[in-house]
Design a protein around this motif. Structure first.
Motif, PDB file in Angstrom:
ATOM      1  N   ASP A  57      27.705  32.854  51.339  1.00 29.67           N
ATOM      2  CA  ASP A  57      29.056  33.051  51.868  1.00 29.67           C
ATOM      3  C   ASP A  57      30.080  32.077  51.281  1.00 29.67           C
ATOM      4  O   ASP A  57      31.243  32.082  51.680  1.00 29.67           O
ATOM      5  N   ILE A  59      31.702  31.862  48.516  1.00 29.00           N
ATOM      6  CA  ILE A  59      32.795  32.365  47.692  1.00 29.00           C
ATOM      7  C   ILE A  59      34.054  32.657  48.499  1.00 29.00           C
ATOM      8  O   ILE A  59      35.172  32.397  48.048  1.00 29.00           O
ATOM      9  N   GLY A  60      33.871  33.160  49.717  1.00 20.27           N
ATOM     10  CA  GLY A  60      35.028  33.504  50.542  1.00 20.27           C
ATOM     11  C   GLY A  60      35.953  32.308  50.717  1.00 20.27           C
ATOM     12  O   GLY A  60      37.173  32.444  50.627  1.00 20.27           O
ATOM     13  N   CYS A  61      35.395  31.127  50.953  1.00 25.27           N
ATOM     14  CA  CYS A  61      36.213  29.936  51.242  1.00 25.27           C
ATOM     15  C   CYS A  61      36.446  29.064  50.012  1.00 25.27           C
ATOM     16  O   CYS A  61      37.455  28.357  49.938  1.00 25.27           O
ATOM     17  N   GLU A  69      39.937  28.600  45.427  1.00 27.55           N
ATOM     18  CA  GLU A  69      40.814  29.766  45.569  1.00 27.55           C
ATOM     19  C   GLU A  69      40.142  30.764  46.503  1.00 27.55           C
ATOM     20  O   GLU A  69      39.479  31.702  46.084  1.00 27.55           O
ATOM     21  N   ARG A  70      40.329  30.522  47.806  1.00 24.15           N
ATOM     22  CA  ARG A  70      39.673  31.361  48.812  1.00 24.15           C
ATOM     23  C   ARG A  70      40.164  32.802  48.717  1.00 24.15           C
ATOM     24  O   ARG A  70      41.223  33.081  48.174  1.00 24.15           O
ATOM     25  N   ILE A  71      39.395  33.698  49.313  1.00 23.50           N
ATOM     26  CA  ILE A  71      39.778  35.103  49.326  1.00 23.50           C
ATOM     27  C   ILE A  71      40.320  35.453  50.710  1.00 23.50           C
ATOM     28  O   ILE A  71      39.702  35.141  51.726  1.00 23.50           O
ATOM     29  N   GLY A  72      41.451  36.124  50.733  1.00 19.22           N
ATOM     30  CA  GLY A  72      41.997  36.675  51.968  1.00 19.22           C
ATOM     31  C   GLY A  72      42.163  35.626  53.050  1.00 19.22           C
ATOM     32  O   GLY A  72      42.606  34.509  52.791  1.00 19.22           O
ATOM     33  N   GLU A  73      41.777  35.989  54.270  1.00 21.19           N
ATOM     34  CA  GLU A  73      41.984  35.096  55.397  1.00 21.19           C
ATOM     35  C   GLU A  73      40.771  34.234  55.679  1.00 21.19           C
ATOM     36  O   GLU A  73      40.612  33.700  56.769  1.00 21.19           O
ATOM     37  N   ASN A  74      39.887  34.068  54.696  1.00 14.28           N
ATOM     38  CA  ASN A  74      38.811  33.115  54.872  1.00 14.28           C
ATOM     39  C   ASN A  74      39.410  31.731  55.042  1.00 14.28           C
ATOM     40  O   ASN A  74      40.478  31.438  54.496  1.00 14.28           O
ATOM     41  N   PRO A  75      38.721  30.838  55.775  1.00 14.32           N
ATOM     42  CA  PRO A  75      39.205  29.459  55.837  1.00 14.32           C
ATOM     43  C   PRO A  75      39.228  28.843  54.438  1.00 14.32           C
ATOM     44  O   PRO A  75      38.503  29.280  53.544  1.00 14.32           O
ATOM     45  N   LYS A  76      40.079  27.850  54.255  1.00 13.10           N
ATOM     46  CA  LYS A  76      40.247  27.277  52.922  1.00 13.10           C
ATOM     47  C   LYS A  76      39.220  26.181  52.673  1.00 13.10           C
ATOM     48  O   LYS A  76      39.176  25.197  53.390  1.00 13.10           O
TER      49      LYS A  76
ATOM     50  N   GLY B  81      29.332  39.507  53.767  1.00  9.40           N
ATOM     51  CA  GLY B  81      29.462  39.610  52.326  1.00  9.40           C
ATOM     52  C   GLY B  81      29.512  38.218  51.729  1.00  9.40           C
ATOM     53  O   GLY B  81      28.820  37.312  52.184  1.00  9.40           O
ATOM     54  N   ALA B  82      30.351  38.048  50.717  1.00  7.15           N
ATOM     55  CA  ALA B  82      30.434  36.757  50.048  1.00  7.15           C
ATOM     56  C   ALA B  82      31.373  35.805  50.787  1.00  7.15           C
ATOM     57  O   ALA B  82      31.611  34.711  50.326  1.00  7.15           O
ATOM     58  N   GLY B  83      31.907  36.211  51.911  1.00  3.33           N
ATOM     59  CA  GLY B  83      32.825  35.353  52.645  1.00  3.33           C
ATOM     60  C   GLY B  83      32.284  34.976  54.002  1.00  3.33           C
ATOM     61  O   GLY B  83      31.105  35.127  54.281  1.00  3.33           O
ATOM     62  N   PHE B  85      33.024  36.288  56.898  1.00  5.48           N
ATOM     63  CA  PHE B  85      33.176  37.284  57.954  1.00  5.48           C
ATOM     64  C   PHE B  85      32.050  38.303  58.002  1.00  5.48           C
ATOM     65  O   PHE B  85      31.548  38.741  56.977  1.00  5.48           O
ATOM     66  N   THR B 136      33.949  40.111  48.417  1.00  6.02           N
ATOM     67  CA  THR B 136      34.536  38.787  48.628  1.00  6.02           C
ATOM     68  C   THR B 136      35.601  38.779  49.709  1.00  6.02           C
ATOM     69  O   THR B 136      36.003  37.728  50.171  1.00  6.02           O
ATOM     70  N   TYR B 183      40.984  42.844  47.327  1.00  4.52           N
ATOM     71  CA  TYR B 183      39.873  43.622  47.862  1.00  4.52           C
ATOM     72  C   TYR B 183      40.506  44.854  48.512  1.00  4.52           C
ATOM     73  O   TYR B 183      41.731  44.936  48.581  1.00  4.52           O
ATOM     74  N   ASP B 203      46.884  37.456  51.082  1.00  6.44           N
ATOM     75  CA  ASP B 203      46.828  36.057  51.501  1.00  6.44           C
ATOM     76  C   ASP B 203      46.345  35.196  50.341  1.00  6.44           C
ATOM     77  O   ASP B 203      46.052  34.010  50.515  1.00  6.44           O
TER      78      ASP B 203
END
Lengths: 184, 568
Positions: A57, A59-61, A69-76, B81-83, B85, B136, B183, B203
């Motif tokens: 997991d 990569i998201g953060c 460079e986090r993706i979307g609303e993932n925590p930084k 997934g990769a994040g 959530f 992601t 995405y 975002d």
């Protein structure tokens, strides 16, 4: 170090204490620090670590390239290419997370006993404690080897070859500098 | 037989079988989408005007209290997934002639045969095999589109798919991802000879767009770029303006009416001087060319993540004595807006969220926030609420209202053809740094359904509840509004008094909107229960009236992936 760390006072003191007495070099002779890591690294282990990186997991953060460079609303998450931690400490952070921050723990049994910073669930009461995807200790070892060998010390902007290794032939990779241009 | 003849024969057989009451899908033509059969839900918002109103009237105010679970159908379990959530079910299922088409967070599509009436039989599952490292983003696909003999959908990594409706076989896949932070979660919209799609991910450092694509081969027909360079003093890494929710279509004028997402970086307006058009706006786009006809911007130079991708309601209302085509929109920023559907000028509106601290109000002439200064590069609004740092770095004593997810987020609203009211499902409360959120009543998030009089733009009725409004709404000719909330309640309200007539609790959070449809003449309510994505973090915000037991249980809400079906 991210700006948030100093506020973690007591926990950090405990962590550095444990960091100091943790048995170093369990799995990687020559991997004690980022500086001397590269020459003696086991390529198969890095390959395994890369598979963990892609399936976990992080990569998201931290971004697919680990550059924060986090993706979307993932925590930084911070830029892992700029950290100065050794493999053993990285493994500990990954398995135990950082209580009180958004960095999750990945050892499903973390805080069930005192394996993480000497703390149990009760000691983390009132702190944010996030559970990430489950990971074995071996996977964490491989992942830490990958981070030390392939992320730490690399420029914040990833290169084309890294992008293609991750994404395959997506057109956006071509917009990045090549490894040669970055001096690799 | 030529290929064309085979197709024609197929259609004829389908029509014949449909006449005999045997489930066999006919083509979903543009004409059917314009005028869907009462028992079907053929496109994301049921009709192009986004009303989510159903003419079905078997379930009424008088009998809705007898609604019971008819059956359930679990889908593939949730996973990460990769994040950070869990994958979720946030989609609006479609129902055509007794078959449901539902997508999950990983972009799988399930065809579920509902024709038996007392059970759902999964006919096929299309799994695009999205690899976790490419998943992601937030895994909450919002649905599919039906057009012709096919299904159109987008995978989490933005593969645009055409799928055989009968077999689930992938006919083609076209890659549309232009940037690794993009995405895809939008339910595509099918109009005549075009499928409309666009990416999520605003975002992060990306630039949004809408694409019209050819249903035959997936080729791009036109692209509308949501970021107007001249409205961003700094180029490069700034932008945003994702398009992650399905818009409306004004068929008479051949215009797409679409909501555009927040600017990036979300919380630091000084880094992007300018109004940042077309972020946080509704745009009207010529469906043939992709050119902007008009726009209306809700929060220029935003600093609170006030996306305006949520439902764009199109209806007629009598405004000051004139029959007017209106765009009605619940802003995520706490205000309801009526906008002239012919030119985008502001008509009327009101504050629907109780707690709004970022502005003193909306200018009754322009519809802009009162403090808005067109000459300023960086807006001030109410300085004590103005963000200039990441959410996680908010000072402990800092707050702004409404909560950053709204107000009314993208969770669908509904317009009732009977009451002429438009209903919004909202969250009520404020944003704090999660680490310093007040633990007393001040820190609670609650929810409500607000009904707005479409002629005046004023609140006609409001009903409050103890947990946040998430999931969505629909209204019916039976005089009811069906809604959901994050404590796992699905409920029916009287469409006039908003009295709660029926309630059912599923034991975990609901994140997806309900639909209604009929099979073999019987009316059903269908709903996905599949919390995940950003939603599962909501246990940190207990509701006002939730007692200790409920608040503790909410902390332990589990991911789930089950379709529920209710009937009398």
């Amino acid at each position: 170090m991210p700006a948030r760390l100093p506020s973690l006072g007591p926990l950090l003191r405990r962590m550095s204490l444990f960091g100091a007495i943790a048995v170093p070099l369990l799995a990687f002779p020559g991997l004690a620090s980022a500086q001397d890591a590269t020459p003696t690294i086991d390529a198969a282990q890095i390959e395994r670590g890369y598979a963990v990186w892609k399936g976990q997991d992080c990569i998201g953060c931290h971004g697919w390239a680990g550059n924060g460079e986090r993706i979307g609303e993932n925590p930084k998450g911070p830029n892992l290419r700029a950290i100065e931690l050794d493999a053993e400490t990285i493994k500990e952070v990954v398995l135990c997370g950082r209580p009180g921050t958004q960095m999750p723990y990945h050892d499903p049994a973390a805080y069930s006993d005192d394996r993480c910073y000497g703390m149990t669930k009760a000691d983390t009461a009132g702190m944010e404690l996030i559970r990430g995807k489950d990971m074995t200790a071996n996977e964490a070892t491989d992942l830490a080897a990958y981070i030390v060998a392939k992320l730490i010390g690399h420029p914040e902007q990833p290169n084309q070859e890294e992008c293609q290794a991750y994404y395959g032939k997506r057109p956006f990779c071509a917009k990045l500098p090549t490894a040669a241009e970055q001096g690799y | 037989m030529t290929r064309q003849n085979i197709v024609l024969a197929g259609v004829a057989t389908a029509a014949l079988l449909a006449g005999l009451g045997i489930a066999q899908a006919a083509d979903v033509t543009y004409e059917r989408l314009l005028n869907p059969e009462a028992g079907n839900w053929l496109t994301n918002n049921r009709t192009y005007d986004s009303n989510r109103y159903s003419p079905l009237d078997e379930i009424t105010k008088a009998n809705v209290g007898d609604l019971k679970v008819a059956f359930t159908v679990p889908l593939t379990p949730s996973s990460k997934g990769a994040g950070a959530f869990w994958s979720s079910l946030q989609g609006t299922p479609l129902v055509e002639d007794g078959v449901m088409y539902m997508s999950d967070g990983w972009g799988r599509i399930y065809a579920i045969d509902l024709s038996k009436g007392d059970r759902g039989l999964i006919k096929w599952i299309m799994d695009p095999q999205t690899s976790p490292e490419l998943a992601t983003g937030i895994l909450n696909n919002r649905g599919v589109a039906l057009y012709g003999d096919s299904i159109y959908s987008i995978t989490p990594d933005c593969g645009f798919l055409r799928v055989n409706k009968e077999t689930g076989e992938v006919i083609w896949r076209v890659e549309t991802q232009q940037n690794p932070v993009e995405y895809c979660t939008m339910a595509p919209l099918a109009i005549k000879d075009k499928i409309i799609i666009g990416p999520a991910g605003g975002d992060g450092p990306m630039r949004g767009r809408l694409e019209a694509r050819n249903p035959d081969n997936g080729d791009v027909i036109w692209t509308f770029e949501t970021i107007l360079d001249s409205s961003f003093d700094e180029g490069g890494e700034t932008g945003g303006g994702a398009t992650w929710v399905t818009g409306a279509y004004d068929a008479e004028k051949n215009e797409l009416i679409w909501g555009i997402g927040n600017p990036y970086p979300d919380w630091e307006p000084k880094k992007r001087p300018g109004d940042n058009l077309y972020t946080n706006s509704t745009v009207a786009i010529d469906a043939d060319t992709g050119e902007v006809k008009w726009h209306f911007q809700y929060t220029p130079n935003d600093s609170w993540d006030f996306d305006e991708v949520g439902t764009q309601q199109l209806y007629k209302a009598n405004i000051n004595g004139t029959d007017t085509n209106v765009l009605g929109h619940f802003g995520r920023n706490g205000f309801f807006y009526s906008v002239d559907g012919s030119n985008g000028s502001y008509l009327n509106g009101s504050q629907y969220a109780e707690k709004v601290t970022w502005t003193k109000g909306i200018d009754p002439k322009t519809g802009k926030p009162l403090e808005y200064d067109p000459a300023a590069k960086v807006q001030k609004y109410l300085a004590e609420t103005r963000m200039d740092f990441d959410l996680m770095d908010m000072p402990a004593d800092f707050e702004f209202c409404p909560y950053w997810e709204g107000g009314v987020n993208m969770f669908p609203t509904t317009y009732s053809h009977d009451t002429k009211l438009v209903y919004g499902l909202l969250m009520e409360g404020c944003t704090y740094n999660p680490k310093s959120r007040p633990t007393d009543e001040k820190g609670y998030l609650t929810g409500a359904v607000v009904a707005i009089d479409t002629a005046t733009g004023q609140i006609a009725k409001r009903t409050d509840f103890s947990s946040t409004g998430r999931g969505g709404l629909l209204s019916t000719a039976g005089g009811i509004v069906i809604g959901t909330s994050s404590n796992g309640d699905i409920f029916a309200l009287d469409d006039t008094s908003l009295e709660r007539l029926w309630n059912f609790n599923v034991g975990t959070m609901i994140d997806a909107p309900p639909i209604t449809f009929a099979v073999n003449g019987k009316q059903y309510i269908g709903l996905a229960v599949g919390p995940g994505g950003v939603g599962l973090g909501f246990h940190n915000y207990p509701g006002k009236n939730s007692n200790a037991d409920e608040a503790a249980a909410a902390q332990k809400f589990q991911p789930a992936t089950t379709m529920y079906f209710f009937s009398l």
